[in-house]
Scaffold this motif. Structure first.
Motif, PDB file in Angstrom:
ATOM      1  N   LEU A 127      35.469  30.663  53.490  1.00 37.45           N
ATOM      2  CA  LEU A 127      36.815  30.270  53.928  1.00 37.45           C
ATOM      3  C   LEU A 127      37.716  30.042  52.721  1.00 37.45           C
ATOM      4  O   LEU A 127      38.851  30.529  52.673  1.00 37.45           O
ATOM      5  N   HIS A 128      37.210  29.315  51.727  1.00 40.87           N
ATOM      6  CA  HIS A 128      38.010  29.021  50.541  1.00 40.87           C
ATOM      7  C   HIS A 128      38.344  30.298  49.770  1.00 40.87           C
ATOM      8  O   HIS A 128      39.496  30.496  49.345  1.00 40.87           O
ATOM      9  N   ALA A 129      37.352  31.175  49.579  1.00 40.35           N
ATOM     10  CA  ALA A 129      37.568  32.406  48.803  1.00 40.35           C
ATOM     11  C   ALA A 129      38.594  33.307  49.488  1.00 40.35           C
ATOM     12  O   ALA A 129      39.508  33.840  48.833  1.00 40.35           O
ATOM     13  N   LYS A 168      39.717  38.907  41.972  1.00 38.10           N
ATOM     14  CA  LYS A 168      40.070  37.485  41.884  1.00 38.10           C
ATOM     15  C   LYS A 168      38.874  36.576  42.129  1.00 38.10           C
ATOM     16  O   LYS A 168      38.823  35.452  41.645  1.00 38.10           O
ATOM     17  N   VAL A 169      37.947  37.049  42.971  1.00 42.00           N
ATOM     18  CA  VAL A 169      36.801  36.214  43.367  1.00 42.00           C
ATOM     19  C   VAL A 169      35.509  36.963  43.060  1.00 42.00           C
ATOM     20  O   VAL A 169      35.374  38.145  43.408  1.00 42.00           O
ATOM     21  N   LEU A 170      34.572  36.281  42.407  1.00 43.51           N
ATOM     22  CA  LEU A 170      33.241  36.835  42.185  1.00 43.51           C
ATOM     23  C   LEU A 170      32.224  35.928  42.864  1.00 43.51           C
ATOM     24  O   LEU A 170      32.183  34.729  42.596  1.00 43.51           O
ATOM     25  N   MET A 171      31.440  36.500  43.764  1.00 46.57           N
ATOM     26  CA  MET A 171      30.382  35.752  44.455  1.00 46.57           C
ATOM     27  C   MET A 171      29.029  36.260  43.959  1.00 46.57           C
ATOM     28  O   MET A 171      28.725  37.452  44.111  1.00 46.57           O
ATOM     29  N   VAL A 172      28.251  35.381  43.384  1.00 49.96           N
ATOM     30  CA  VAL A 172      26.928  35.747  42.880  1.00 49.96           C
ATOM     31  C   VAL A 172      25.881  35.206  43.851  1.00 49.96           C
ATOM     32  O   VAL A 172      25.793  33.993  44.067  1.00 49.96           O
ATOM     33  N   ASP A 260      39.457  42.917  45.575  1.00 54.95           N
ATOM     34  CA  ASP A 260      39.858  41.513  45.481  1.00 54.95           C
ATOM     35  C   ASP A 260      38.629  40.622  45.301  1.00 54.95           C
ATOM     36  O   ASP A 260      38.678  39.610  44.606  1.00 54.95           O
ATOM     37  N   ILE A 261      37.542  40.996  45.973  1.00 54.27           N
ATOM     38  CA  ILE A 261      36.306  40.201  45.940  1.00 54.27           C
ATOM     39  C   ILE A 261      35.165  41.104  45.485  1.00 54.27           C
ATOM     40  O   ILE A 261      35.046  42.253  45.932  1.00 54.27           O
ATOM     41  N   ILE A 262      34.330  40.586  44.606  1.00 52.67           N
ATOM     42  CA  ILE A 262      33.116  41.295  44.196  1.00 52.67           C
ATOM     43  C   ILE A 262      31.925  40.420  44.581  1.00 52.67           C
ATOM     44  O   ILE A 262      31.904  39.223  44.278  1.00 52.67           O
ATOM     45  N   GLU A 290      39.429  34.282  39.274  1.00 50.65           N
ATOM     46  CA  GLU A 290      40.031  32.944  39.462  1.00 50.65           C
ATOM     47  C   GLU A 290      39.103  31.988  40.195  1.00 50.65           C
ATOM     48  O   GLU A 290      39.235  30.768  40.058  1.00 50.65           O
ATOM     49  N   VAL A 291      38.183  32.526  40.998  1.00 51.72           N
ATOM     50  CA  VAL A 291      37.194  31.703  41.702  1.00 51.72           C
ATOM     51  C   VAL A 291      35.816  32.349  41.498  1.00 51.72           C
ATOM     52  O   VAL A 291      35.610  33.494  41.900  1.00 51.72           O
ATOM     53  N   LEU A 292      34.913  31.631  40.870  1.00 55.58           N
ATOM     54  CA  LEU A 292      33.540  32.098  40.659  1.00 55.58           C
ATOM     55  C   LEU A 292      32.606  31.251  41.519  1.00 55.58           C
ATOM     56  O   LEU A 292      32.587  30.021  41.401  1.00 55.58           O
TER      57      LEU A 292
END
Length: 570
Positions: A127-129, A168-172, A260-262, A290-292
């Protein structure tokens, strides 16, 4: 004001950047109803601990359309049926976590549990991402329209709304199954209702590559519940995928510079970032993250932690190529190479570990500050041991942290091993968390021609079967056994009479699991069963997770060996 605008529009000064870079933080503590003990820290000003509102209106969160209407529907599975009308469909845990996320502070939450709250947390950070990406994209579209209407020659500095690259956002995340679940949540958050479904390109390919075949799962394998939860679905750990969020559609497998998101695994990131000297390597796409979000950080300790460190070293560096960017639209913070001071890092783990703490303390420079959950375990995993067993905790004295490894090895071969060489002390399992320690012990055992069998994560199925059988029969006196093998396989080892924990396990519940394997040896307790644990003052976190904080304090103050007897009831 909108937290997104407040965070991204702040202009830092040179002296403030120097102060943040020095990482001289001041901290304060506060207790929250659900998260418990929190440590707020900041470099720029004295941290003012947030207090979560018990009740808040969804409009206070500044959620971008359509998230206000889609979030309650997507999150309904975690909510009680009689949900209060004023509550914007958050569980108590999600409410407090999102309160911190939405304030754009860094967050470290070390109590993520795949069984109890893993999916709750995943929904909250999705939700935040997505909220962040939708706001950033809306700002660009709005400024595009304004720029088209502006008169020629007018000042265009007010339209700075982008980074040097688009992601902008990277989700690991550790496995493909995790990426699959994230994408499903994102799609659910973008679909207002059944009539207004969004167009998702490459969805069939994505489901084929990230989904799993139910028939692939072997039958009749009994594993603990937490194992089943962690290793559900497709557990391939080499992947990366770019996602572009468009106005009425979502594009999967978008090129990174159009994404936008990875979403990626540490190994997936490592293979594209590469190493110095390689011709084909690329990390420019990480320049304006900007958001990891790093989820399930404890799993990476069992994979390869070096990949995580390698990724962190390449975050928010100036790109080597322009990649067709319009510099008149790039924010000054990116041009000044200050993007790492604006990056928010969200770190979720099932445990506290010095290596995970180091990531949070040394690689996170967010000017807003940090929040870490720091609850101490009152009763450790030793309370879950069901066999009657004397536990002897033997303290090793090391001069400093770097000498612990050698001191432990010398203490083991000089003081501990001689006590177990006698034939009476057969059926001894030596539990070794570190693979490097395992190799060192294996080489020593070979050199000394000791009667042993080794099992590690690289052992073949046939060699594991032989080792287990020879240990059970007593043909092999010692069994060397790595924590990583136990993490991935969870086999029950039969025939254990003596246990040596060469070091305390990274996952505290493995302590009770390994001890309880003794019940598989035979009926009733055996008076000759033993359990020996080696620890040093540098193992305080691991020790607290096993014996509890009160015992840990006593053990670290005393330099004597500690004998504990567990009856199966305490």
């Amino acid at each position: 004001t909108d937290p997104f605008k407040q965070h991204m529009d702040k202009e830092l000064e040179e002296k403030e950047v120097k102060k943040i870079s020095a990482l001289c933080r001041t901290s304060s503590q506060i207790k929250w109803p659900r998260l418990g003990q929190l440590t707020f820290s900041s470099t720029l000003e004295k941290p003012t601990p947030l207090k979560p509102d018990k009740e808040f209106d969804v409009k206070q969160l500044y959620l971008h359309k359509p998230l206000e209407s889609t979030w309650p529907k997507v999150n309904k599975d975690f909510l009680p049926s009689a949900n209060k009308p004023h509550d914007p469909s958050f569980t108590p845990l999600q409410r407090e976590l999102f309160y911190i996320m939405n304030a754009y502070r860094d967050l470290f939450y070390p109590e993520r549990n795949a069984l109890r709250n893993g999916e709750e947390i995943r929904h909250a950070y999705c939700l935040h991402a997505l909220n962040h990406v939708l706001k950033a994209n809306a700002q660009v579209l709005s400024n595009n329209a304004r720029k088209r209407d502006q008169k020629p020659g007018a000042d265009s500095d007010e339209y700075r709304d982008q980074g040097l690259t688009r992601p902008k956002v990277l989700m690991v995340v550790p496995f493909r199954e995790c990426a699959l679940r994230i994408v499903r949540v994102l799609i659910g958050l973008l679909e207002v209702n059944d009539k207004r479904k969004i167009d998702v390109s490459n969805k069939k390919r994505f489901n084929g590559e990230f989904g799993s075949d139910p028939q692939e799962k072997p039958l009749n394998l009994k594993r603990p519940e937490d194992y089943e939860a962690i290793f559900a679905g497709n557990i391939d750990d080499h992947f990366r995928i770019g996602i572009a969020i468009l106005q009425k559609s979502m594009r999967l497998y978008a090129p990174f510079y159009s994404s936008d998101i990875i979403i990626a695994s540490p190994l997936g990131m490592r293979t594209i970032i590469g190493t110095e000297g390689e011709k084909k390597r690329d990390f420019d796409f990480l320049s304006s993250i900007e958001v990891l979000i790093i989820d399930q950080a404890d799993v990476y300790l069992m994979q390869n932690w070096e990949h995580v460190l390698h990724l962190m070293k390449h975050m928010n560096l100036l790109p080597l190529d322009s990649h067709g960017v319009d510099f008149s639209r790039v924010r000054m913070l990116n041009l000044n190479n200050w993007s790492k001071f604006y990056r928010q890092t969200l770190l979720f783990s099932a445990l506290q570990d010095p290596q995970i703490n180091a990531i949070f303390n040394k690689h996170c420079f967010n000017y807003v500050g940090q929040v870490a959950v720091r609850n101490v375990p009152r009763s450790g995993s030793i309370s879950h041991v069901v066999v009657q067993l004397p536990h002897v905790f033997r303290r090793i004295e090391a001069e400093n942290l770097t000498s612990v490894t050698n001191t432990r090895f010398q203490f083991f071969i000089d003081k501990v091993l001689p006590e177990y060489r006698d034939a009476i002390m057969s059926h001894t399992l030596i539990f070794v968390p570190s693979y490097f320690d395992y190799v060192r012990l294996r080489n020593y055992f070979k050199k000394e021609e000791l009667n042993f069998a080794p099992i590690c994560e690289y052992s073949t199925t046939a060699s594991v079967c032989r080792a287990r059988m020879s240990f059970l029969k007593g043909d092999k006196q010692f069994l060397l056994f790595t924590e990583r093998f136990h993490f991935y396989k969870r086999y029950t080892i039969k025939g254990i009479r003596n246990l040596i924990f060469y070091e305390l396990p990274t996952h505290s519940h493995f302590y009770s699991e390994i001890c309880n394997m003794m019940t598989a040896t035979g009926s009733g307790a055996d008076a000759t069963w033993t359990c020996t644990v080696l620890y040093s003052k540098y193992d305080a976190q691991k020790l607290a997770a096993v014996v509890g904080i009160d015992r840990t304090a006593q053990m670290l103050q005393s330099k004597k060996n500690v004998h504990l007897f567990v009856t199966g009831e305490n």
